[in-house]
Structures are given as structure tokens and as C-alpha cells.
Design a protein around this motif. Sequence first.
Motif, PDB file in Angstrom:
ATOM      1  N   LEU A 156     -26.541  -6.010 -33.717  1.00 42.28           N
ATOM      2  CA  LEU A 156     -26.102  -4.781 -33.061  1.00 42.28           C
ATOM      3  C   LEU A 156     -26.469  -4.774 -31.579  1.00 42.28           C
ATOM      4  N   ALA A 157     -27.679  -5.233 -31.261  1.00 38.41           N
ATOM      5  CA  ALA A 157     -28.089  -5.308 -29.857  1.00 38.41           C
ATOM      6  C   ALA A 157     -27.194  -6.286 -29.093  1.00 38.41           C
ATOM      7  N   GLY A 158     -26.901  -7.427 -29.708  1.00 41.89           N
ATOM      8  CA  GLY A 158     -26.022  -8.395 -29.074  1.00 41.89           C
ATOM      9  C   GLY A 158     -24.604  -7.879 -28.920  1.00 41.89           C
ATOM     10  N   TYR A 159     -24.135  -7.108 -29.899  1.00 43.15           N
ATOM     11  CA  TYR A 159     -22.794  -6.524 -29.863  1.00 43.15           C
ATOM     12  C   TYR A 159     -22.641  -5.610 -28.648  1.00 43.15           C
ATOM     13  N   VAL A 160     -23.614  -4.724 -28.453  1.00 43.60           N
ATOM     14  CA  VAL A 160     -23.550  -3.792 -27.321  1.00 43.60           C
ATOM     15  C   VAL A 160     -23.659  -4.542 -25.997  1.00 43.60           C
TER      16      VAL A 160
END
Length: 324
Positions: free
Chosen positions: A106-110
Motif C-alpha cells: 500500500l505504501a508503495g502503491y501511493v
Amino acid sequence: NYFSDHGSFRLRSPTGDLSWAPASQRSRATPENHAIPDLRLDRLTSSRVAAFRRCPRYHAHVYLDRYEVPPSAPQALGTAVHAQLARLWSGAAIELTGDAIADALLAGYVAHWGRPAPCAVEVPFDCPLPSVDLLAVHETLRLAGTIDALDFSLGAIVEHKTASSIDEDYWARIAMDSQISQYVIGAESLGAHVTSVIYDVIRTPALRPLLATPETSRKHTKDGKLYAAQRDQDETPEEFADRVRLDIAARPEHYFQRRTFVRTAAQLSAHLRSIWEWADLIMTDSRAQNTDACTRFGTCPFFHSCSTGSEPDYRRTPPEIDAA
């Protein structure tokens, strides 16, 4: 927009009732013009049709008998990621899930995509099952599902997926996926003017925690240190999470991919024709076994009961509206 072969009847209806044909030309599907037994099923979701295609007995255990099967590890990860993507696409802040892999993704997605413009999320649809010529609706069955994200202003459907592998074969299968057609029909029944479907795919890491090298296999340098590729203890959860985050940051295009698909009138007509054909089969309450599928998608949760002739060892839940 989707028009019938006559070129005058639009699939979408602002009221969501799919009453697109003049009353004088509308009819109800009956056994005389499309024979389908009046059995228990009243909603067809993409997941339900897929379950039947996989194995009629699997479908019966899940949807008719209502056995509650615990999610697999990949399914649990996908659920955790989906829940936070729904928050993100609605305009809310994502929250930590407690799952190191999910949080890293999720952190990488954002970081890779940024924050999307807020739109409607987890949008349910429940509409009549229209005939291919759009002049009739099924007497019993309805199409249903839940759209991950729907931008009414842009006419864009967004479908989030997690996958262990993303290659050209994967995208070719997605291009044929009946779920796209079902969601276009569902979105238009809600009044959306659908122009595109965006598949937003997240690849799950293939990395696994590093384990300590067995003592009998350890080798040391002259100064007593283990060789670089060996370990004297298991990788901690924190170390593993850090390694996953670094890998995601180093190659985000490997983990996050999107492609846009459209559906033509011919493709939507073909989907409706296919759904009616599957409905014929599903409504028979078939419990036939497809033994070719027992281990095709991992081991089927009902493999033991089917192979031993015993009852499935799962809790049964009361009937509920199907989820997509």
C-alpha cells in the motif's frame, strides 16, 4: 454506450430499472421462450459463475450449502489490500493493516501512483438479467456484483486485483474476462455512461523470509564469519518487511501495473448470451465433480470431503446476498 441490434434501446437507465424498451415491446422471459427452471438462485455474480465453471460441486457447497471456507493466505492478503484501496479511492487515508506485506504494498502503491481523485467505491448493483436483444428480462434471475471504484463523471470503472504473476498471458486473460462485461452492464444500470474499465493490478511479492542456514551446511571464512549467503538465525519479521519495502521501492513498475479496457456492443451481447447459457446450467443445482480442478488453483478446500465421501468440515451460514 450499448445499443441493441435495432440501434434504439440503450442499456443504461437513469433510474436503474433497465426499462429501456417501450412497454409495448417489453416482455418477460418465460419457459416458453427461454426454458430455465424456477429454482433457488436469483442472483448471478461473476464469482458465482466462475465457481460453477470451476466445479459444479464446489459451487453447490459454497453457494447452495453455504459452507464457510476460511480464506487462503493470498485471499486474506488481497482482502486487506482491497479494503485500504477502497479507503484511498474514496478520499480517506489508508490505515495500517497489521500485515507487513499489505502495508508495504500500500505504501508503495501511493508512492508510485499518488492519491487518486475521490470517487464512489464498493458500488453494488443488482439489476434484471436482460436478454441479448434487450427486449426481455429473466423471470427470476438478476445480475449482481460490487464495483471496486466507479467515477460517474469520467465513466470509468476501476477494478483492483492482486496477482502473483503479471505477464502478457495474464493481460490477455483479463481482456477476455467476463467480469468486465458484467460490471459495464451493472454500472450502466446505475446510470453511469461507461467508457472504460481500468484494471489496477498489484503483484504480490515473491520474496519469502530468509531462514537460518542448517548448521551442517554452514561454512566460515578464516576470521570465523559465515559466508555472505548464509545466516545463523532466521530473518525477523521487521527485517523481512524492510527487505520487501526496499524491493518495491527499487522496481515499482514490477509491482504496480494498469491497463484500460473497453467493451463493444458485440462483446456485451456475447456476454449476455453466455450468461443465459450458464444460467441454464447453474439452475439445475448440479453437483457434478470436475476432478481436473481439484488441484488446479491450489488444493480445493473440499478435496478431502470429496475424496473420502465425508461431509465438509466447515461451518454453514444462513443464506445471504451474494458478494461479487
